[in-house]
Design a protein around this motif. Structure first.
Motif, PDB file in Angstrom:
ATOM      1  N   PRO A  56       0.252   8.385   1.575  1.00  0.00           N
ATOM      2  CA  PRO A  56       0.956   7.097   1.514  1.00  0.00           C
ATOM      3  C   PRO A  56       1.838   6.804   2.724  1.00  0.00           C
ATOM      4  N   MET A  57       2.615   7.799   3.173  1.00  0.00           N
ATOM      5  CA  MET A  57       3.533   7.558   4.286  1.00  0.00           C
ATOM      6  C   MET A  57       2.774   7.088   5.529  1.00  0.00           C
ATOM      7  N   TYR A  58       1.663   7.748   5.852  1.00  0.00           N
ATOM      8  CA  TYR A  58       0.901   7.395   7.052  1.00  0.00           C
ATOM      9  C   TYR A  58       0.137   6.087   6.864  1.00  0.00           C
ATOM     10  N   ILE A  59      -0.270   5.812   5.650  1.00  0.00           N
ATOM     11  CA  ILE A  59      -0.942   4.534   5.370  1.00  0.00           C
ATOM     12  C   ILE A  59       0.018   3.378   5.603  1.00  0.00           C
ATOM     13  N   PHE A  60       1.269   3.532   5.184  1.00  0.00           N
ATOM     14  CA  PHE A  60       2.277   2.489   5.421  1.00  0.00           C
ATOM     15  C   PHE A  60       2.571   2.341   6.919  1.00  0.00           C
ATOM     16  N   ILE A  61       2.554   3.458   7.645  1.00  0.00           N
ATOM     17  CA  ILE A  61       2.753   3.384   9.099  1.00  0.00           C
ATOM     18  C   ILE A  61       1.606   2.614   9.746  1.00  0.00           C
ATOM     19  N   ALA A  62       0.376   2.882   9.293  1.00  0.00           N
ATOM     20  CA  ALA A  62      -0.777   2.146   9.817  1.00  0.00           C
ATOM     21  C   ALA A  62      -0.658   0.658   9.501  1.00  0.00           C
ATOM     22  N   ALA A  63      -0.140   0.340   8.319  1.00  0.00           N
ATOM     23  CA  ALA A  63       0.059  -1.064   7.941  1.00  0.00           C
ATOM     24  C   ALA A  63       1.072  -1.735   8.859  1.00  0.00           C
ATOM     25  N   LEU A  64       2.132  -1.020   9.248  1.00  0.00           N
ATOM     26  CA  LEU A  64       3.103  -1.563  10.207  1.00  0.00           C
ATOM     27  C   LEU A  64       2.440  -1.853  11.554  1.00  0.00           C
ATOM     28  N   LEU A 112       7.396  -3.079   3.747  1.00  0.00           N
ATOM     29  CA  LEU A 112       6.690  -1.826   4.036  1.00  0.00           C
ATOM     30  C   LEU A 112       7.670  -0.681   4.262  1.00  0.00           C
ATOM     31  N   LEU A 113       8.767  -0.968   4.935  1.00  0.00           N
ATOM     32  CA  LEU A 113       9.801   0.051   5.123  1.00  0.00           C
ATOM     33  C   LEU A 113      10.440   0.442   3.792  1.00  0.00           C
ATOM     34  N   SER A 114      10.542  -0.514   2.867  1.00  0.00           N
ATOM     35  CA  SER A 114      11.042  -0.209   1.519  1.00  0.00           C
ATOM     36  C   SER A 114      10.073   0.710   0.785  1.00  0.00           C
ATOM     37  N   ALA A 115       8.780   0.423   0.918  1.00  0.00           N
ATOM     38  CA  ALA A 115       7.765   1.272   0.290  1.00  0.00           C
ATOM     39  C   ALA A 115       7.794   2.679   0.873  1.00  0.00           C
ATOM     40  N   MET A 116       8.004   2.774   2.181  1.00  0.00           N
ATOM     41  CA  MET A 116       8.097   4.093   2.822  1.00  0.00           C
ATOM     42  C   MET A 116       9.331   4.845   2.352  1.00  0.00           C
ATOM     43  N   ALA A 117      10.441   4.130   2.156  1.00  0.00           N
ATOM     44  CA  ALA A 117      11.662   4.773   1.656  1.00  0.00           C
ATOM     45  C   ALA A 117      11.433   5.312   0.246  1.00  0.00           C
ATOM     46  N   TYR A 118      10.768   4.527  -0.595  1.00  0.00           N
ATOM     47  CA  TYR A 118      10.466   4.975  -1.957  1.00  0.00           C
ATOM     48  C   TYR A 118       9.538   6.189  -1.930  1.00  0.00           C
ATOM     49  N   ASP A 119       8.542   6.152  -1.042  1.00  0.00           N
ATOM     50  CA  ASP A 119       7.613   7.278  -0.905  1.00  0.00           C
ATOM     51  C   ASP A 119       8.353   8.547  -0.513  1.00  0.00           C
ATOM     52  N   ARG A 120       9.286   8.444   0.444  1.00  0.00           N
ATOM     53  CA  ARG A 120      10.046   9.623   0.875  1.00  0.00           C
ATOM     54  C   ARG A 120      10.955  10.130  -0.248  1.00  0.00           C
ATOM     55  N   TYR A 121      11.517   9.204  -1.025  1.00  0.00           N
ATOM     56  CA  TYR A 121      12.383   9.603  -2.136  1.00  0.00           C
ATOM     57  C   TYR A 121      11.595  10.422  -3.169  1.00  0.00           C
TER      58      TYR A 121
END
Length: 310
Positions: A56-64, A112-121
């Motif tokens: 998920p984290m890398y998928i969100f980075i690709a989306a950015l 997307l940054l919010s989704a990444m924050a949730y993923d890291r949490y």
């Protein structure tokens, strides 16, 4: 320009020294655009071809990175034309579309940054539940919402704007952002209220959520072992840096919209260029350097490319 021409086209009056330095501007902007495309496409390519990055984290980075490419492609081709033209003009409909893409993609970045924050949490604070919580369906839904919600909100604002009558046909910007609203004969109260709601939904709430999430992460990891703290720092710090930069550029956009004086025209131009240069370029460079797994694959890709060329 005659009235009929003015009724359809808007003059972009934010350029400085185009007559003298148009070709120099073109070369610099083209180099920047190609660099933005190369860096972001490299991030997307590396994430797509390596299965260990299908998380998920890398998928969100690709989306950015996808957002950065779409954002740049919306802005830069028109800049190329303008710096080589005697008149910097854009049709009202094209201006509205450019504004739509500008703000919907900016809002998408915050989500997307919010989704990444949730993923890291979830990854750091609930590792055993991570595979269940951050499954494929969850990631797909978060991606869809990150693109759909801002696009819908901005589309409503554009629909409201389309009914407004233009009384001025020259904006002091180099692309279409919220400076466009100053050209209307009447400042719509409904639009002003809706714009405030959009800012809260698209930026304020995501930023509060991200900060709250990372504060919880750092509180929990503070009482954990060194390895956990190191993991949290390595993965969360780049996201926080991108968030700060997004906020910085958003403030730039808000400030530049209020700089009307001809004395500040050069400052206005510089601030506008900061928005269209640093955002799309900062994200892939940061993630390519700071994210260990991505950096490792990029270095390997560069070594392979250099070996083949030799």
């Amino acid at each position: 320009m005659d009235a009929e021409f003015n009724g359809t086209y808007i003059t972009l009056g934010g350029y400085v020294g185009v007559d003298k330095y148009g070709y120099l501007y073109f070369v610099i902007l083209l180099a920047l655009y190609l660099l933005i495309l190369c860096t972001n496409l490299t991030i997307i390519y590396v994430i797509c071809i390596h299965r260990n990055l299908h998380e998920p984290m890398y998928i969100f980075i690709a989306a950015l990175s996808v957002n950065s490419i779409l954002f740049s492609t919306t802005i830069y081709p028109k800049l190329f034309i303008d710096v080589l033209s005697q008149r910097q003009i854009i049709s009202h409909s094209a201006c509205m579309f450019q504004s739509f893409m500008f703000y919907s993609l900016t809002g998408s970045d915050f989500l997307l940054l919010s989704a990444m924050a949730y993923d890291r949490y979830v990854s750091i604070c609930k590792p055993l539940q991570y595979p269940t919580i951050m499954g494929r369906i969850t990631v797909t839904v978060l991606l869809a919402l990150a693109w759909f919600i801002p696009a819908l909100e901005v589309a409503v604002a554009i629909a409201i704007n389309s009914k407004q009558k233009l009384c001025d046909f020259t904006t002091d910007g180099i692309f279409c952002n919220n400076k466009l609203f100053k050209l209307y004969c009447v400042q719509s109260t409904v639009l002003n209220v809706y714009g405030l709601i959009f800012i809260v939904n698209a930026a304020v709430i995501p930023v509060i959520f991200i900060l709250f999430t990372y504060i919880k992460i750092f509180i929990i990891t503070y009482h954990s072992c060194v390895e956990v703290r190191k993991k949290a720092t390595e993965t969360c710090l780049p996201h926080l840096m991108v968030l700060i930069f997004c906020l910085f550029l958003s403030v730039f956009d808000a400030i530049s919209a209020r700089l009307d004086s001809d004395l500040l025209k050069s400052v206005n131009l510089i601030m506008s260029l900061q928005i269209v240069v640093y955002g799309p370029l900062f994200n892939p460079i940061l993630y390519g350097v700071k994210m260990k797994e991505i950096s490792k694959h990029i270095k390997r890709l560069l070594c392979q490319t250099m070996t083949k060329s030799i």
